[in-house]
Design a protein around this motif. Structure first.
Motif, short mmCIF file in Angstrom:
data_model
loop_
_atom_site.label_atom_id
_atom_site.label_comp_id
_atom_site.label_asym_id
_atom_site.label_seq_id
_atom_site.Cartn_x
_atom_site.Cartn_y
_atom_site.Cartn_z
N TYR A 32 0.88 -1.90 8.38
CA TYR A 32 0.85 -3.22 8.96
C TYR A 32 2.24 -3.82 8.70
O TYR A 32 2.71 -3.79 7.56
N PHE A 34 5.35 -6.85 9.31
CA PHE A 34 5.54 -8.28 9.44
C PHE A 34 7.02 -8.62 9.43
O PHE A 34 7.83 -7.93 8.80
N LEU A 46 5.66 -16.92 8.71
CA LEU A 46 5.41 -15.72 9.49
C LEU A 46 5.94 -15.88 10.90
O LEU A 46 5.62 -16.85 11.59
N LYS A 49 3.61 -10.24 13.65
CA LYS A 49 2.94 -9.18 12.90
C LYS A 49 2.53 -8.08 13.87
O LYS A 49 2.31 -8.32 15.05
N TYR A 51 -0.32 -4.91 13.93
CA TYR A 51 -1.41 -4.16 13.31
C TYR A 51 -1.68 -2.87 14.09
O TYR A 51 -1.80 -1.80 13.49
N ASN A 96 -3.34 -1.25 5.15
CA ASN A 96 -4.30 -1.87 6.06
C ASN A 96 -5.62 -2.12 5.36
O ASN A 96 -6.67 -1.63 5.79
N ASN A 97 -5.59 -2.88 4.27
CA ASN A 97 -6.82 -3.34 3.65
C ASN A 97 -6.62 -4.78 3.18
O ASN A 97 -5.52 -5.20 2.85
N ALA A 98 -7.71 -5.51 3.19
CA ALA A 98 -7.65 -6.93 2.86
C ALA A 98 -7.12 -7.14 1.46
O ALA A 98 -7.47 -6.42 0.53
N GLY A 99 -6.25 -8.12 1.32
CA GLY A 99 -5.70 -8.45 0.02
C GLY A 99 -4.56 -7.57 -0.42
O GLY A 99 -4.08 -7.72 -1.55
N ALA A 100 -4.11 -6.69 0.45
CA ALA A 100 -3.03 -5.77 0.06
C ALA A 100 -1.72 -6.53 -0.12
O ALA A 100 -1.43 -7.47 0.60
N LYS A 101 -0.92 -6.06 -1.06
CA LYS A 101 0.37 -6.69 -1.32
C LYS A 101 1.33 -6.42 -0.16
O LYS A 101 1.19 -5.46 0.59
N LEU A 102 2.31 -7.32 -0.05
CA LEU A 102 3.42 -7.10 0.86
C LEU A 102 4.59 -6.49 0.10
O LEU A 102 4.91 -6.92 -1.01
N PHE A 104 8.56 -6.05 0.58
CA PHE A 104 9.60 -6.65 1.40
C PHE A 104 10.88 -5.82 1.39
O PHE A 104 11.20 -5.13 0.41
N GLY A 105 11.62 -5.94 2.48
CA GLY A 105 13.00 -5.49 2.49
C GLY A 105 13.89 -6.51 1.80
O GLY A 105 13.43 -7.57 1.38
#
Lengths: 114, 112
Positions: A32, A34, A46, A49, A51, A96-102, A104-105
């Protein structure tokens, strides 16, 4: 492990010019993706995004990005930039699961010359 | 759009003291996050939280760190004791069971 690379730390363009900010990711599954923008002394907002589905996604303020799986890329584009687009732009990836961390670059600081 | 609030915006403390950073997430959100950004560097994940429990924490989430959300109020990050390397901007985020995270404006923590 997932990772994101934004190869351009700084980009300067003239107002009205087109823009591409590059983002490449490393991820074992289906990511996923962003793009966030950070204005001075503000949190992240944001922009868009991805998906699944159409690999070209539209975001706010005329921004769009294209997911190219074969190239592991998710570059951000805008046809004509405005001085108010000057900010720091972050690409991010998550599982792709709820609450997953992001993850970042490092961010790209965009300066738009009037 | 949905707003995440963070209190205070700036905190200055002496090394070794305790500090609590407060986050007021979006009201119907279920997942909560803390990220750390050292000046000029990228945003890094610290911890996420759901249903009263930590889901995952990074190596940056030292033993001196703790999170909680008592009685559905603020989502807090506590650092006890603080160290010089804890100086950074801490961002709170929240999300529903979808994947978009909404970020607060950050708390700038300065440890002297």
């Amino acid at each position: 492990a997932q990772s994101v690379t934004q190869p351009d730390a700084r980009v300067t363009v003239s107002e009205g010019a087109s823009l591409q900010l590059r983002c490449k990711y490393s991820y074992s599954g289906t990511p996923y993706l962003f793009w966030y923008v950070q204005y001075p002394r503000q949190g992240l907002q944001l922009l868009l995004k991805y998906y699944s589905g159409d690999p070209v996604v539209q975001g706010v303020n005329g921004f769009e990005a294209e997911f190219i799986k074969s190239n592991s890329s998710f570059h951000l584009r805008k046809a004509s930039v405005h001085w108010s687009d000057s900010a720091v732009y972050f690409c991010a990836v998550s599982y792709n699961n709820a609450g997953a961390k992001l993850t970042f670059g490092g961010g790209t600081r965009l300066t738009v010359r009037p | 759009g949905p707003k995440v609030l963070q209190i205070p915006s700036h905190q200055i403390i002496d090394m070794g003291q305790m500090v609590t950073l407060n986050c007021d997430p979006v009201s119907n959100h279920l997942y909560f996050y803390w990220y750390k950004q050292i000046l000029g560097q990228q945003m890094e994940f610290l911890v996420n939280f759901y249903n009263g429990k930590v889901m995952e924490k990074s190596k940056l989430f030292k033993d001196q760190f703790s999170v909680e959300r008592p009685d559905g109020s603020y989502f807090t990050l506590k650092i006890q004791p603080t160290a010089l390397e804890d100086s950074a901007v801490y961002f709170c985020a929240s999300s529903t069971d979808r994947y978009e995270q909404y970020f607060g404006p950050g708390t700038r923590l300065t440890v002297l």
